[in-house]
Design an enzyme around this catalytic site. Structure first.
Site, short mmCIF file in Angstrom:
data_model
loop_
_atom_site.label_atom_id
_atom_site.label_comp_id
_atom_site.label_asym_id
_atom_site.label_seq_id
_atom_site.Cartn_x
_atom_site.Cartn_y
_atom_site.Cartn_z
N GLY D 109 -9.49 8.04 -18.64
CA GLY D 109 -8.28 7.75 -17.78
C GLY D 109 -7.15 7.37 -18.76
O GLY D 109 -7.15 7.71 -19.75
N THR D 112 -8.35 5.31 -21.93
CA THR D 112 -9.34 6.40 -22.77
C THR D 112 -8.46 7.38 -23.51
O THR D 112 -8.45 7.63 -24.80
CB THR D 112 -10.36 7.18 -21.85
OG1 THR D 112 -11.17 5.93 -21.31
CG2 THR D 112 -11.05 7.86 -22.90
N ASP D 134 -8.43 7.04 -8.69
CA ASP D 134 -7.32 6.64 -7.87
C ASP D 134 -6.25 7.55 -8.11
O ASP D 134 -5.34 7.16 -7.33
CB ASP D 134 -6.49 5.11 -8.72
CG ASP D 134 -7.56 3.94 -8.52
OD1 ASP D 134 -8.21 3.79 -7.42
OD2 ASP D 134 -7.87 3.34 -9.54
N ARG D 169 -12.09 -4.65 19.05
CA ARG D 169 -11.84 -5.46 17.91
C ARG D 169 -10.72 -4.82 17.02
O ARG D 169 -10.45 -3.81 17.09
CB ARG D 169 -12.96 -5.62 17.11
CG ARG D 169 -13.96 -6.41 17.61
CD ARG D 169 -15.21 -6.64 16.69
NE ARG D 169 -16.42 -7.28 17.16
CZ ARG D 169 -17.59 -7.22 16.91
NH1 ARG D 169 -18.24 -6.22 16.25
NH2 ARG D 169 -18.49 -8.10 17.66
N MET D 176 -10.47 0.86 -2.72
CA MET D 176 -10.00 0.64 -4.06
C MET D 176 -8.61 0.92 -4.12
O MET D 176 -7.98 1.59 -2.98
CB MET D 176 -10.87 1.54 -4.88
CG MET D 176 -12.22 1.28 -5.33
SD MET D 176 -12.81 2.40 -6.43
CE MET D 176 -12.90 3.85 -5.73
N HIS D 278 -18.08 -0.40 -4.53
CA HIS D 278 -18.69 0.33 -5.54
C HIS D 278 -19.28 1.69 -4.69
O HIS D 278 -19.47 2.75 -5.27
CB HIS D 278 -19.84 -0.17 -6.38
CG HIS D 278 -19.06 -1.00 -7.61
ND1 HIS D 278 -18.91 -2.20 -6.95
CD2 HIS D 278 -18.81 -0.75 -8.60
CE1 HIS D 278 -18.39 -2.93 -8.08
NE2 HIS D 278 -18.25 -2.07 -9.23
N GLN D 280 -17.72 3.38 -2.94
CA GLN D 280 -16.78 4.70 -3.17
C GLN D 280 -16.66 5.40 -4.45
O GLN D 280 -15.95 6.64 -4.52
CB GLN D 280 -15.32 3.75 -3.24
CG GLN D 280 -14.82 3.18 -1.79
CD GLN D 280 -13.76 2.25 -1.86
OE1 GLN D 280 -12.48 2.55 -1.65
NE2 GLN D 280 -14.11 1.04 -2.19
#
Lengths: 365, 365, 365, 365
Positions: D109, D112, D134, D169, D176, D278, D280
């Site tokens: 990303g 990096t 993301d 409900r 994330m 996590h 995800q």
């Protein structure tokens, strides 16, 4: 203690989970050394093995297939191209002695257990683990792989329903099950089939056409789940006649396609057929099958440790126990005509065939 | 014959499949009229019902939740804000008479069955269908919804494994199971957990840290599956102490997060926790649960037709039968310390807690 | 404003998501009244419509198929059994006037857009939404349903891989794609196929056999993904010859089965074929397709509100825009021989056919 | 030619597919030797590498995580515990020379890529492959992993819907997305959320409560999808105030739980929250992500072969191209307030926050 592990016959989701459980339990609880035999009994004939330790079985719980490889037809008692009339069992026993095997865990179906039993009689201690995707082995209520196959069938029916409903079609799904209809029965119930056709209950084409007619008027579509071994009442003749000019009847269409071809002229709706094929036996085992495989594997390891040889693990009620290998071979568990799931299907209005010789049941209008 | 159907307590995958099977069987086999009661016993208190026929239950086999709606806490014998000390059961009975109900099929858990039993004693014929996602009802080996929850847990663990393995982490997954650990046990086995912590077997923090240390050196990662009711040996005090300054300890983190916070200082690896929450009880039932729900529903309809009232459907071995409602209430099926799945887990090297008062087991190094 | 919505041609995952988005956007942003036309143009011919409001489209986002029903072949300009040579377009226009439709949103493929264009020319304002599971419509980079079909193909290949690997087999999977090979190409790449055979690139049987031989020695198995319109170089003759004695060549086996029959004599491994069929187009859309469908639906509603008629929504880059209906019909987007995905496949060593007239590529050894 | 491959930062579905494509393409098309660097830049610091060949990357296409291992924070320019103020880049360059690396493919990303750029400037030829679950990297329209995360979110919302609907409900799902809301936006749209709350659009608690009230009366339930970085208008203060007494606010509940706690007093319905965590980013990539990863990997290999260094692969429209590493770092792609998906969401009646300083939009009643 040195134990061999072998997976015989066709592959089945959960085999790797059994291999993992047997290996880890034997190493941990019995301090054993474990060796994997490659491709069923072929590995004992061709002398191909691999060591199994914690590392080798790490991460295989979810994997379909078998890390040891499979072979459908390797029988050391009938091995073609051998001078002694095909019997290479003595070579296999010699190889097992060379390896120093104290026991062999054999995971397989009816045919594999018959071979395992003969080796047990010849002095090679064996523990069997039942493997049948069709759920048709005698003595065990469930076997691993079956739940995974049922899940694939149910999902396919659910997918077909949306297209059937939109196009007001009759959709035929052909599943595995040459002699026993369990996969079609549970898969059909779980997938919402309107007709379920099993090898055990010959079907009446006219009754199915009537069902489709009735549903054309109401819901607008019909889902039919047919096992590959299902056939019309009065013999399989009609299907075979239909496919007589085909070089390979089962492959070129199968019974689902034959039923489609027979139904289409009787109906206004379009009829379509799908044959799931090998997709049913490949891929990841369901969570249920992983737990059952793990249980079977651990129980087999316990049996080895207790030197409880010549027997096969079975599930009865909610408990693992075992039966002699001699009792396993030569029979299969077919769907009995009074099975509660058939009764449930009938009371839901699902069209079924009827037992040979029986009068038309109320479930087939 | 006029039959009411009601789903009590929390929702659970498979409820709609039961409603569908009960309705279709009653209409077809008993020629009954069927009425759905909305939101459990609340519908009988607030007089909200809907007719159920073939069309109303068409296409709901796969749907999660309940088309009738659910309510966790509507008890006609304790209904707050009522002048008669909260007992509105007479009104409910009067309403049932007004509707002309000959019987009521009640799908629910322990608490719902207790209420159902009281109505049976007051003259309203009842058939119960067991519903418990935790699989902890007495007398029935399996109930629907449980297999679906186990499948969600197993898939989550499988997902977490890839990230744990890549980052060399300790991952903690918290599952449902306040009093009984069946979901964590089967989900953990199916998902490849390295430690499984249940309410029935208090855990030893130091043993878990040791396991993680050992795995840091080898596999590099550790998967821990913990039921929401699990707690350390010596009392739940440590968890509660840790969370004491939190306004709502269970919500703000749960036991998985507490375990993470306790483990982190003891380890070099990063520790992360995830709480699956309601994702476990929502969504489509597995194929297994659809078949089981359908069976339960058809069996309940048969019981109504046979006027076999005051009893609840149960699964024993591979057969549906029934037990008196009076025997159901007031107990739960917890994981016994000698259960075969615990033995299997231990022989795979999975770290477990130990029964209260027991010496450390060999499975927890 | 009163707007009609119609889904033409075959069903496709995401149709309901489009219907929902068009309906909700039109109601909310344009204050429109929305009417659903049943079963494509058949509903305008047979005068069958249903009102669409927020309630009618609630909960359909995830559903496969189309709540409006589909019909593959209802063309008001060619409607058999009509005295005026099959042209009932005047009746359709009269019905649209009776309904008071100010505009029609037409969701469909190439053929449907051609009909839509003619109605636009006859004075019925139309907005088109592209629907093609094969992803072969001109002008739009992606259409909904394609990603879902690719996902089904990839999952099937992944399942087949486990059984191929265990049994050391060659597995052939036949996918949709009569004229354009996008599904086989992306599905094959995502599923790890070793050979991908498309209608655009005639294949060389001998090159495939060579690939299988090479893999027999190494990996031990081969996965082949073949589109239903793929054929050998030198014409489809060989396939047709093989199936000449079959009454219905496409149904009784298809090109995957034909390839299997041709390959088997050349190989030592067993070869098996599977035809996915309608499972590819039924069932839930993927998340990707739900988002794309929703976008298309909202954009179509905006176009109606802006009275931007006679045009079809398209996706270009990451933006929705539109093109005239006149430009859509009469062409299709096939896989060009220099497409980057083909280059990627070749550099992974995946065996492909080669463009007509081309010399053997390096990718087919 | 000798090429190193490295995966930096957090793991992401599709990393293994990139590694496989880069390796196979480099070996096949460039005749290169390929070496995998373990755990991101840590492997270059600690000198841990492994050879990558066809066998090593066989069967990893579907696997989540990265076979090379990941490390979130290994930066050779800031490496704690080093005498030279943490800069070990010279050692890394020396190690690269020792290995004889001609080029380095860096998958990662923003952070990096910044490191990769500095090594490029120091003379180590680098090709970058964008990795961001993301989907917030500049210059590339899509990156792999994002589609997989969106699919997990959509499935979770779909599961929560059944329980929300049954129990009437309000369900809050936290996803994330600390700075960019793409996952919540696409996941929320695909999962049928009624409110979608992003970091880019501060929300108004009262508007959400109003939405829930309105839905209580109609549909009966509300689904809210909130990104972990979302916050109320007027500053994140309210959330932080609520969680002030918590030792680790983000972990012990997160913004979803905070929103639940704030909403509950305003509503009659029960409000529940779930935090996916996590789950995800673990697990198998979707078919879409496998194709995209494969494409990125093959394109990176082509760039190496063409010696097109100092640049990162990007997706523009439907084509792969590249941009200089210098342009990548130091920015992120956030959801712009006029994005078409936001407009689509608003026209579906989905409640959104509003840009800082904006007046309440019509979408938030």
């Amino acid at each position: 203690m040195h134990v061999g592990v072998l997976t015989g016959g066709g592959d089945c989701p959960g085999l790797n989970a059994v291999i993992r459980a047997v290996t880890q339990s034997l190493i941990r609880d019995a301090g054993a050394r474990v060796t994997g035999i490659e491709r069923g009994f072929l590995g004992l004939i061709e002398r191909r093995v691999q060591p199994l330790d914690s590392h080798a079985v790490s991460g295989i719980l979810h994997q379909g297939g078998t890390i040891l490889g499979a072979h459908n037809a390797a029988d050391p008692f009938h091995w073609p191209g051998n001078e002694r009339g095909g019997d290479v069992s003595a070579d296999v026993l010699a190889y097992a002695r060379e390896l120093g095997l104290d026991a062999l865990v054999v995971i397989g179906g009816d045919g594999t257990m018959r071979i395992a039993h003969r080796f047990q009689q010849l002095g090679l201690p064996v523990v069997g683990v039942p493997k049948t995707i069709d759920n048709d082995l005698l003595h065990t209520e469930r076997s691993f792989g079956f739940d995974s196959a049922v899940a694939v069938v149910a999902e396919a029916l659910q997918r077909l329903e949306t297209t059937a409903r939109s196009h007001r079609r009759v959709m035929v799904l052909e599943t595995m099950g040459r002699y026993a209809g369990w996969i079609a029965l549970e898969g059909g119930l779980a997938g919402g089939a309107d007709a379920i056709l099993l090898p055990e209950l010959p079907y009446d084409l006219q009754a199915i056409a009537t069902l489709c007619h009735e549903r054309e008027a109401e819901a607008g579509f019909t889902l039919i789940c047919i096992a590959e071994g299902a056939h019309p009442a009065g013999g399989a003749m009609t299907v075979q006649a239909h496919l007589a000019h085909s070089p390979d009847p089962v492959r070129l269409g199968g019974v689902g396609e034959a039923l489609r071809a027979q139904l289409q002229p009787l109906l206004a709706s379009e009829v379509r057929s799908t044959q799931l094929g090998h997709v049913q036996r490949g891929g990841q085992p369901t969570a249920f099958d992983r737990v059952l495989s793990t249980r079977f594997g651990c129980h087999a390891a316990e049996m080895v440790a207790r030197r409880e040889f010549g027997r096969m693990v079975v599930l009865r009620g909610d408990a693992c126990t075992s039966v002699p290998l001699s009792e396993v071979a030569g029979g299969s568990r077919r769907v009995p005509p009074d099975h509660p799931l058939l009764r449930a299907a009938a009371s839901l209005g699902i069209s079924l065939g009827r037992p040979c010789g029986a009068a038309p049941s109320s479930a087939t209008p």
